[in-house]
Design an enzyme around this catalytic site. Sequence first.
Site, PDB file in Angstrom:
ATOM      1  N   LYS A  22       0.853  -1.212   0.000  1.00 50.08           N
ATOM      2  CA  LYS A  22       0.000   0.000   0.000  1.00 50.08           C
ATOM      3  C   LYS A  22       0.878   1.247   0.000  1.00 50.08           C
ATOM      4  O   LYS A  22       0.680   2.165  -0.791  1.00 50.08           O
ATOM      5  CB  LYS A  22      -0.876  -0.003   1.239  1.00 50.08           C
ATOM      6  CG  LYS A  22      -1.553   1.332   1.545  1.00 50.08           C
ATOM      7  CD  LYS A  22      -2.462   1.290   2.734  1.00 50.08           C
ATOM      8  CE  LYS A  22      -1.794   1.477   4.051  1.00 50.08           C
ATOM      9  NZ  LYS A  22      -1.464   2.876   4.394  1.00 50.08           N
ATOM     10  N   ASN A  23       1.905   1.272   0.873  1.00 51.41           N
ATOM     11  CA  ASN A  23       2.694   2.487   1.057  1.00 51.41           C
ATOM     12  C   ASN A  23       3.740   2.708  -0.021  1.00 51.41           C
ATOM     13  O   ASN A  23       4.444   3.719   0.007  1.00 51.41           O
ATOM     14  CB  ASN A  23       3.322   2.509   2.449  1.00 51.41           C
ATOM     15  CG  ASN A  23       2.254   2.721   3.520  1.00 51.41           C
ATOM     16  OD1 ASN A  23       1.093   3.005   3.194  1.00 51.41           O
ATOM     17  ND2 ASN A  23       2.620   2.555   4.763  1.00 51.41           N
ATOM     18  N   CYS A 117      -5.053  12.429  12.458  1.00 49.38           N
ATOM     19  CA  CYS A 117      -5.762  11.158  12.435  1.00 49.38           C
ATOM     20  C   CYS A 117      -5.586  10.565  13.837  1.00 49.38           C
ATOM     21  O   CYS A 117      -4.989  11.182  14.712  1.00 49.38           O
ATOM     22  CB  CYS A 117      -5.185  10.225  11.366  1.00 49.38           C
ATOM     23  SG  CYS A 117      -3.588   9.591  11.819  1.00 49.38           S
ATOM     24  N   ARG A 122       0.057  14.595  12.646  1.00 48.20           N
ATOM     25  CA  ARG A 122       0.515  14.316  11.282  1.00 48.20           C
ATOM     26  C   ARG A 122       0.711  15.607  10.463  1.00 48.20           C
ATOM     27  O   ARG A 122       0.090  15.809   9.428  1.00 48.20           O
ATOM     28  CB  ARG A 122      -0.467  13.382  10.567  1.00 48.20           C
ATOM     29  CG  ARG A 122      -0.909  12.170  11.354  1.00 48.20           C
ATOM     30  CD  ARG A 122       0.177  11.144  11.552  1.00 48.20           C
ATOM     31  NE  ARG A 122       0.628  10.518  10.329  1.00 48.20           N
ATOM     32  CZ  ARG A 122       0.031   9.480   9.754  1.00 48.20           C
ATOM     33  NH1 ARG A 122      -1.060   9.003  10.273  1.00 48.20           N
ATOM     34  NH2 ARG A 122       0.497   8.940   8.644  1.00 48.20           N
ATOM     35  N   ASP A 305       4.882   0.720  12.103  1.00 50.14           N
ATOM     36  CA  ASP A 305       3.664   0.066  11.596  1.00 50.14           C
ATOM     37  C   ASP A 305       3.544  -1.378  12.061  1.00 50.14           C
ATOM     38  O   ASP A 305       2.536  -2.027  11.802  1.00 50.14           O
ATOM     39  CB  ASP A 305       3.638   0.097  10.062  1.00 50.14           C
ATOM     40  CG  ASP A 305       3.381   1.499   9.559  1.00 50.14           C
ATOM     41  OD1 ASP A 305       3.538   1.734   8.353  1.00 50.14           O
ATOM     42  OD2 ASP A 305       3.050   2.366  10.383  1.00 50.14           O
ATOM     43  N   ARG A 397      -8.638  -0.565   4.789  1.00 51.44           N
ATOM     44  CA  ARG A 397      -7.782   0.419   4.121  1.00 51.44           C
ATOM     45  C   ARG A 397      -6.424  -0.182   3.781  1.00 51.44           C
ATOM     46  O   ARG A 397      -5.762   0.247   2.850  1.00 51.44           O
ATOM     47  CB  ARG A 397      -7.548   1.627   5.041  1.00 51.44           C
ATOM     48  CG  ARG A 397      -8.801   2.371   5.390  1.00 51.44           C
ATOM     49  CD  ARG A 397      -8.486   3.605   6.200  1.00 51.44           C
ATOM     50  NE  ARG A 397      -7.425   4.377   5.545  1.00 51.44           N
ATOM     51  CZ  ARG A 397      -7.000   5.553   6.008  1.00 51.44           C
ATOM     52  NH1 ARG A 397      -7.514   6.054   7.102  1.00 51.44           N
ATOM     53  NH2 ARG A 397      -6.059   6.208   5.379  1.00 51.44           N
TER      54      ARG A 397
HETATM   55  C1  EPZ Z   1       4.266   7.034   6.382  1.00 49.19           C
HETATM   56  O1  EPZ Z   1       3.469   8.036   6.969  1.00 49.19           O
HETATM   57  C2  EPZ Z   1       3.366   5.819   6.259  1.00 49.19           C
HETATM   58  N1  EPZ Z   1       2.254   6.141   5.353  1.00 49.19           N
HETATM   59  C3  EPZ Z   1       2.848   5.422   7.646  1.00 49.19           C
HETATM   60  O2  EPZ Z   1       2.064   4.249   7.494  1.00 49.19           O
HETATM   61  C4  EPZ Z   1       4.050   5.113   8.533  1.00 49.19           C
HETATM   62  O3  EPZ Z   1       3.601   4.815   9.823  1.00 49.19           O
HETATM   63  C5  EPZ Z   1       4.986   6.330   8.580  1.00 49.19           C
HETATM   64  O4  EPZ Z   1       5.376   6.705   7.240  1.00 49.19           O
HETATM   65  C6  EPZ Z   1       6.246   6.075   9.373  1.00 49.19           C
HETATM   66  O5  EPZ Z   1       6.949   4.987   8.806  1.00 49.19           O
HETATM   67  C7  EPZ Z   1       2.467   6.114   4.019  1.00 49.19           C
HETATM   68  O6  EPZ Z   1       3.570   5.866   3.548  1.00 49.19           O
HETATM   69  C8  EPZ Z   1       1.283   6.415   3.149  1.00 49.19           C
HETATM   70  P1  EPZ Z   1       6.237  10.430   8.451  1.00 49.19           P
HETATM   71  P2  EPZ Z   1       4.005   9.565   6.990  1.00 49.19           P
HETATM   72  O7  EPZ Z   1       6.102  11.675   7.630  1.00 49.19           O
HETATM   73  O8  EPZ Z   1       4.889   9.803   5.821  1.00 49.19           O
HETATM   74  C9  EPZ Z   1       6.376  13.845  11.736  1.00 49.19           C
HETATM   75  C10 EPZ Z   1       0.196   2.893   7.758  1.00 49.19           C
HETATM   76  O9  EPZ Z   1      -0.177   2.324   8.780  1.00 49.19           O
HETATM   77  N2  EPZ Z   1       6.266  14.787  10.586  1.00 49.19           N
HETATM   78  O10 EPZ Z   1       7.394   9.525   8.176  1.00 49.19           O
HETATM   79  O11 EPZ Z   1       2.829  10.443   7.204  1.00 49.19           O
HETATM   80  C11 EPZ Z   1       5.146  12.973  11.881  1.00 49.19           C
HETATM   81  O12 EPZ Z   1       4.166  13.642  12.647  1.00 49.19           O
HETATM   82  C12 EPZ Z   1       0.677   4.316   7.836  1.00 49.19           C
HETATM   83  O13 EPZ Z   1       0.278   2.367   6.614  1.00 49.19           O
HETATM   84  C13 EPZ Z   1       6.261  16.155  10.847  1.00 49.19           C
HETATM   85  O14 EPZ Z   1       6.326  16.591  12.004  1.00 49.19           O
HETATM   86  O15 EPZ Z   1       4.898   9.579   8.285  1.00 49.19           O
HETATM   87  C14 EPZ Z   1       5.688  11.758  12.581  1.00 49.19           C
HETATM   88  O16 EPZ Z   1       5.774  12.039  13.969  1.00 49.19           O
HETATM   89  C15 EPZ Z   1       0.398   4.917   9.195  1.00 49.19           C
HETATM   90  N3  EPZ Z   1       6.167  17.021   9.799  1.00 49.19           N
HETATM   91  C16 EPZ Z   1       7.091  11.623  12.004  1.00 49.19           C
HETATM   92  O17 EPZ Z   1       7.423  12.902  11.460  1.00 49.19           O
HETATM   93  C17 EPZ Z   1       6.095  16.574   8.494  1.00 49.19           C
HETATM   94  O18 EPZ Z   1       6.038  17.407   7.565  1.00 49.19           O
HETATM   95  C18 EPZ Z   1       7.217  10.591  10.883  1.00 49.19           C
HETATM   96  O19 EPZ Z   1       6.156  10.832   9.989  1.00 49.19           O
HETATM   97  C19 EPZ Z   1       6.121  15.183   8.270  1.00 49.19           C
HETATM   98  C20 EPZ Z   1       6.204  14.313   9.325  1.00 49.19           C
END
Ligand code: EPZ
Length: 417
Positions: A22-23, A117, A122, A305, A397
């Site tokens: 998915k990701n 969420c 996020r 995850d 999802r």
């Molecule tokens: C991706 O989410 C995945 N989703 C998530 O999978 C996964 O848990 C996550 O990466 C971490 O591996 C997809 O790829 C579609 P991040 P993402 O940006 O990119 C903070 C699932 O279950 N952050 O790596 O949204 C954020 O709040 C989902 O399939 C900022 O502060 O995660 C978090 O604390 C859930 N500002 C950390 O960084 C930003 O601009 C990592 O988030 C971006 C992120």
Amino acid sequence: MDKLLIRGGTPLTGEIGISGAKNAALPIICAGLLSPESLYLKNVPHLNDISTMLRLIGQMGVEVTMEGNEGLTLDSRGLNNPLAPYEMVKTMRASILVLGPLLARCGEAKVSLPGGCAIGARPVDQHIKGLQAMGAEIRVEGGYVLAKAKRLKGARILTDMVTVTGTENLMMAAVLADGETVIENAAREPEVVDLANCLSAMGARISGAGTDRIVIEGVTALHGASHSVMPDRIETGTYLCAAAATGGSVRLTNTSVAFLESVVEKLREAGCEVVSDQDAISLNAPGRLKSVGVRTSPYPAFPTDMQAQFMAINCVAEGAAVIRETIFENRFMHAVELIRLGADIKIDGNTALVTGVEHLDGATVMATDLRASASLVIAGLVAQGETLIERIYHLDRGYERIEEKLARLGAAVRRVR
Ligand code: EPZ
């Protein structure tokens, strides 16, 4: 709303196939916005998030043609509406991944802020900061990101933290920019590499994907390509945990242990025997697992995850284990539901102490987010009696045909409307 009814106590045995990731599929579908020539994708999983993303780009003018079972062709010649409306974005945060490609291809984009969420706020500040560094004019107004850029310019970007979709968004923006972009502190997740491979097949010039420093040499246009989406390592890990918790023996095909070392190591520590050949993984579980502590971190360390799934297996393992969630601020929602099933879990901030109990007892529980739902399924498979999981739209999802695949492994599970 659908519910999942599980009668626990049966060890999972047998063989199932793993779907595409998915990701990886989500950003790769967005890559289809970057070129007017067709992008043909294989091994795309049938998931609600994927259909949401296809609907989102469809209303922008992209033609989506399903090809056979897991194939599809994206034709974005008719792309004429660089808008991602709130109504669609609020159901799937990954919609933010259209921002970079739309800016690169159309020079403008209006994308609803995803909002938070269940697992956290996020924010997308790093996505915005990186695009501004590339010369985009960005305003946030009325819940929308309004972005404009005649042509993005290559820049050196250092993200404040490792962000998976942030890295993906910036990489897609950079492939058509004028000059060289360097993304420092880039995410090293395999899904980032899969996206980079697809972009390179389309003519992008990318090096360093999979490391924390990605260099992109902008080109003036990308061409069509075909790409097969990588296997879903989190779906793989989830079924390995379900087999481990139930004392089962399973073989998972169309997948690889390559991107799951940290999870496989923990399963071996818990007492499982895990062997893999080039496109399958087999796991034999002991009668009872040993407790195993985990600490989530960016790839290649233990994935956030998989944290909920490991909390579930620790509920019935021998001993006590500490689980530390360092990526998201609120990713223990499954704990209170597991406690309803009889688990012994003490939460203190981003740390959970799980003490294994002899058995769990079936009850009605509620899913709150995608991976929390998976942990409730695992707990239901080991609990005595029946467990009814509500709000399983979260599961749909990210897990393709979950009750079918579990039933094929011998689980007593059915979907009730
Ligand atoms: C991706 O989410 C995945 N989703 C998530 O999978 C996964 O848990 C996550 O990466 C971490 O591996 C997809 O790829 C579609 P991040 P993402 O940006 O990119 C903070 C699932 O279950 N952050 O790596 O949204 C954020 O709040 C989902 O399939 C900022 O502060 O995660 C978090 O604390 C859930 N500002 C950390 O960084 C930003 O601009 C990592 O988030 C971006 C992120």
